[in-house]
Design a protein around this motif. Structure first.
Motif, PDB file in Angstrom:
ATOM      1  N   MET A  91       0.840  -1.191   0.000  1.00  0.00           N
ATOM      2  CA  MET A  91       0.000   0.000   0.000  1.00  0.00           C
ATOM      3  C   MET A  91       0.874   1.238   0.000  1.00  0.00           C
ATOM      4  N   SER A  92       0.321   2.357  -0.421  1.00  0.00           N
ATOM      5  CA  SER A  92       1.032   3.616  -0.265  1.00  0.00           C
ATOM      6  C   SER A  92       0.762   4.099   1.156  1.00  0.00           C
ATOM      7  N   HIS A  93       0.037   5.173   1.350  1.00  0.00           N
ATOM      8  CA  HIS A  93      -0.235   5.595   2.720  1.00  0.00           C
ATOM      9  C   HIS A  93      -1.694   5.310   3.097  1.00  0.00           C
ATOM     10  N   HIS A  94      -2.383   4.504   2.297  1.00  0.00           N
ATOM     11  CA  HIS A  94      -3.760   4.137   2.595  1.00  0.00           C
ATOM     12  C   HIS A  94      -3.825   3.350   3.911  1.00  0.00           C
ATOM     13  N   LEU A  95      -4.933   3.511   4.633  1.00  0.00           N
ATOM     14  CA  LEU A  95      -5.202   2.714   5.840  1.00  0.00           C
ATOM     15  C   LEU A  95      -4.028   2.788   6.805  1.00  0.00           C
ATOM     16  N   SER A  96      -3.690   4.023   7.194  1.00  0.00           N
ATOM     17  CA  SER A  96      -2.474   4.275   7.971  1.00  0.00           C
ATOM     18  C   SER A  96      -2.735   4.428   9.462  1.00  0.00           C
ATOM     19  N   GLY A  97      -3.941   4.075   9.910  1.00  0.00           N
ATOM     20  CA  GLY A  97      -4.241   4.145  11.325  1.00  0.00           C
ATOM     21  C   GLY A  97      -3.992   2.826  12.033  1.00  0.00           C
ATOM     22  N   PRO A  98      -4.330   2.740  13.312  1.00  0.00           N
ATOM     23  CA  PRO A  98      -4.138   1.499  14.077  1.00  0.00           C
ATOM     24  C   PRO A  98      -4.846   0.314  13.440  1.00  0.00           C
ATOM     25  N   GLY A  99      -4.190  -0.840  13.493  1.00  0.00           N
ATOM     26  CA  GLY A  99      -4.784  -2.054  12.978  1.00  0.00           C
ATOM     27  C   GLY A  99      -4.943  -2.090  11.470  1.00  0.00           C
ATOM     28  N   GLY A 100      -4.187  -1.246  10.758  1.00  0.00           N
ATOM     29  CA  GLY A 100      -4.331  -1.206   9.321  1.00  0.00           C
ATOM     30  C   GLY A 100      -5.652  -0.632   8.867  1.00  0.00           C
ATOM     31  N   ARG A 101      -6.250   0.203   9.718  1.00  0.00           N
ATOM     32  CA  ARG A 101      -7.504   0.872   9.381  1.00  0.00           C
ATOM     33  C   ARG A 101      -7.236   2.370   9.239  1.00  0.00           C
ATOM     34  N   SER A 102      -8.282   3.124   8.965  1.00  0.00           N
ATOM     35  CA  SER A 102      -8.145   4.570   8.861  1.00  0.00           C
ATOM     36  C   SER A 102      -7.967   5.195  10.244  1.00  0.00           C
ATOM     37  N   PRO A 103      -7.281   6.314  10.348  1.00  0.00           N
ATOM     38  CA  PRO A 103      -7.178   7.010  11.631  1.00  0.00           C
ATOM     39  C   PRO A 103      -8.564   7.309  12.206  1.00  0.00           C
ATOM     40  N   ARG A 104      -8.724   7.022  13.488  1.00  0.00           N
ATOM     41  CA  ARG A 104     -10.004   7.180  14.194  1.00  0.00           C
ATOM     42  C   ARG A 104     -11.102   6.342  13.540  1.00  0.00           C
ATOM     43  N   GLY A 105     -10.734   5.361  12.724  1.00  0.00           N
ATOM     44  CA  GLY A 105     -11.720   4.548  12.036  1.00  0.00           C
ATOM     45  C   GLY A 105     -12.529   5.313  11.012  1.00  0.00           C
ATOM     46  N   ASP A 106     -12.023   6.472  10.566  1.00  0.00           N
ATOM     47  CA  ASP A 106     -12.774   7.359   9.680  1.00  0.00           C
ATOM     48  C   ASP A 106     -11.980   7.585   8.396  1.00  0.00           C
ATOM     49  N   PRO A 107     -12.425   7.042   7.263  1.00  0.00           N
ATOM     50  CA  PRO A 107     -11.650   7.167   6.030  1.00  0.00           C
ATOM     51  C   PRO A 107     -11.483   8.601   5.554  1.00  0.00           C
ATOM     52  N   ARG A 108     -12.330   9.516   6.020  1.00  0.00           N
ATOM     53  CA  ARG A 108     -12.176  10.911   5.620  1.00  0.00           C
ATOM     54  C   ARG A 108     -10.891  11.522   6.160  1.00  0.00           C
ATOM     55  N   LEU A 109     -10.333  10.902   7.199  1.00  0.00           N
ATOM     56  CA  LEU A 109      -9.105  11.390   7.824  1.00  0.00           C
ATOM     57  C   LEU A 109      -7.863  10.671   7.319  1.00  0.00           C
ATOM     58  N   ASP A 110      -8.040   9.781   6.355  1.00  0.00           N
ATOM     59  CA  ASP A 110      -6.985   8.869   5.928  1.00  0.00           C
ATOM     60  C   ASP A 110      -6.245   9.429   4.714  1.00  0.00           C
ATOM     61  N   LEU A 111      -5.044   9.941   4.932  1.00  0.00           N
ATOM     62  CA  LEU A 111      -4.180  10.381   3.847  1.00  0.00           C
ATOM     63  C   LEU A 111      -3.755   9.181   3.015  1.00  0.00           C
ATOM     64  N   THR A 112      -3.839   9.280   1.684  1.00  0.00           N
ATOM     65  CA  THR A 112      -3.440   8.159   0.838  1.00  0.00           C
ATOM     66  C   THR A 112      -2.143   8.407   0.087  1.00  0.00           C
ATOM     67  N   ASP A 113      -1.977   9.571  -0.542  1.00  0.00           N
ATOM     68  CA  ASP A 113      -0.785   9.817  -1.348  1.00  0.00           C
ATOM     69  C   ASP A 113      -0.510  11.307  -1.472  1.00  0.00           C
ATOM     70  N   VAL A 114       0.768  11.627  -1.742  1.00  0.00           N
ATOM     71  CA  VAL A 114       1.222  12.992  -1.990  1.00  0.00           C
ATOM     72  C   VAL A 114       2.007  12.998  -3.295  1.00  0.00           C
ATOM     73  N   TYR A 115       1.749  14.004  -4.128  1.00  0.00           N
ATOM     74  CA  TYR A 115       2.417  14.125  -5.430  1.00  0.00           C
ATOM     75  C   TYR A 115       2.959  15.542  -5.604  1.00  0.00           C
ATOM     76  N   ALA A 116       4.059  15.661  -6.346  1.00  0.00           N
ATOM     77  CA  ALA A 116       4.629  16.960  -6.701  1.00  0.00           C
ATOM     78  C   ALA A 116       5.297  16.822  -8.053  1.00  0.00           C
ATOM     79  N   PHE A 117       4.871  17.627  -9.020  1.00  0.00           N
ATOM     80  CA  PHE A 117       5.455  17.560 -10.359  1.00  0.00           C
ATOM     81  C   PHE A 117       5.225  18.886 -11.073  1.00  0.00           C
ATOM     82  N   ALA A 118       6.024  19.121 -12.104  1.00  0.00           N
ATOM     83  CA  ALA A 118       5.935  20.355 -12.882  1.00  0.00           C
ATOM     84  C   ALA A 118       5.006  20.163 -14.066  1.00  0.00           C
ATOM     85  N   VAL A 119       4.399  21.265 -14.497  1.00  0.00           N
ATOM     86  CA  VAL A 119       3.591  21.277 -15.709  1.00  0.00           C
ATOM     87  C   VAL A 119       4.032  22.460 -16.557  1.00  0.00           C
TER      88      VAL A 119
END
Length: 322
Positions: free
Chosen positions: A1-29
């Motif tokens: 996985m990337s940063h998905h399901l990064s809370g305790p027990g392999g779940r979302s932080p506080r058990g709330d997927p809205r708080l779950d950071l998945t990925d960060v990107y940076a690139f030029a256009v």
């Protein structure tokens, strides 16, 4: 996985997927501009998806290499129970950028969160902004990893959505024309205080290096400036175990991802770990790292639904249901 399901027990932080950071990107256009993206909410439904109204979503930017934020963009969202959700954007610098609270200048308010195929894009002077439902660009054979690297050929996230926050910035908005570092954080208002619950930049660190729930919680609440002092030894021990590294080589490898800040030198093409594009194969990069080069790919290609223009993330999969 990337940063998905990064809370305790392999779940979302506080058990709330809205708080779950998945990925960060940076690139030029084109035009000498830079795109920063933070995605949250793994497997967001096509109907009913929303950002957490009690959260502060944040992109932190280090312009001088001291592992501390010099510029920060904070994003807060209205309560969807009060009507269609809207976003507000703040930009802070200096000491205000180092605090987790919303601070600095309010750049936008009342921006509609885009939940349809046609993205709701805001253009304001030097920057563009979007927040809303998008196709998840991350690609991985998760079942194959769980099954001990017995590959299935199935992309776990191939039909999944995320909530994306996308900025396209001019160089002056980043405070410098030179290299910079970026990381994302999610904090939650609870019990009268703002508590950090998730953070990250480099992909798949917690998934492989956090030994237990306490380690996950401590990492998510921590600051990049403290990462080497706190996590160098335990992360190196993981590599010694999983990849057969000698201790010195393990520590050297860990220093490529700690402090957990995604560095981007805009004088060179973006390709992870110099920034990160939406097609970079970060799963294979991390597999090679943690196995000491024994496994170098999971054989899953990048997604083909990406957009050529802002907000770059693919259109949402409307078959996804809550």
């Amino acid at each position: 996985m990337s940063h998905h399901l990064s809370g305790p027990g392999g779940r979302s932080p506080r058990g709330d997927p809205r708080l779950d950071l998945t990925d960060v990107y940076a690139f030029a256009v084109h035009g000498g501009r830079t795109v920063l993206i933070m995605n949250v909410h793994p497997d967001a439904p096509a109907k009913g998806a929303a950002f957490h109204p009690g959260a502060v979503y944040r992109l932190n930017i280090d312009t001088d290499g001291d592992h501390r934020a010099d510029v920060a963009y904070s994003f807060v969202f209205s309560d969807p129970a009060d009507g269609p959700q809207t976003a507000a954007v703040h930009r802070a610098t200096g000491e205000q950028a180092r605090a987790h609270q919303v601070g600095g200048k309010q750049l936008l308010t009342g921006v509609p969160v885009g939940l349809d195929i046609e993205p709701a894009v805001v253009v304001d002077h030097t920057f563009k902004f979007f927040a809303g439902l998008r196709s998840d660009p991350f690609f991985v054979d998760l079942d194959g990893i769980v099954k001990g690297f017995q590959w299935t050929g199935v992309d776990w996230s191939g039909d999944k959505n995320v909530l994306g926050i996308v900025l396209e910035l001019a160089d002056e908005d980043l405070g410098t024309e030179g290299p910079f570092g970026v990381w994302a954080r999610v904090s939650l208002h609870e019990n009268g205080r703002l508590t950090p619950v998730d953070r990250g930049a480099h992909p798949s660190l917690i998934a492989y290096f956090a030994e237990n729930d306490d380690a996950r919680a401590a990492y998510n609440a921590g600051e990049p400036a403290d990462d080497l002092a706190t996590h160098l030894a335990p992360f190196a021990a993981v590599l010694q175990h999983t990849g057969g590294y000698e201790r010195a080589a393990a520590e050297q490898a860990v220093r490529t991802v700690l402090p957990d800040i995604l560095r981007y030198d805009r004088s060179r093409p973006a390709a992870y770990p110099n920034g990160r594009t939406l097609t970079d194969d970060v799963t294979s990069a991390r597999l090679a790292m943690v196995t000491g080069g024994r496994i170098t790919t999971d054989h899953i290609p990048a997604h083909t639904d990406l957009l050529h223009d802002f907000p770059y993330l693919g259109n949402p999969h409307h078959a996804r249901r809550p």
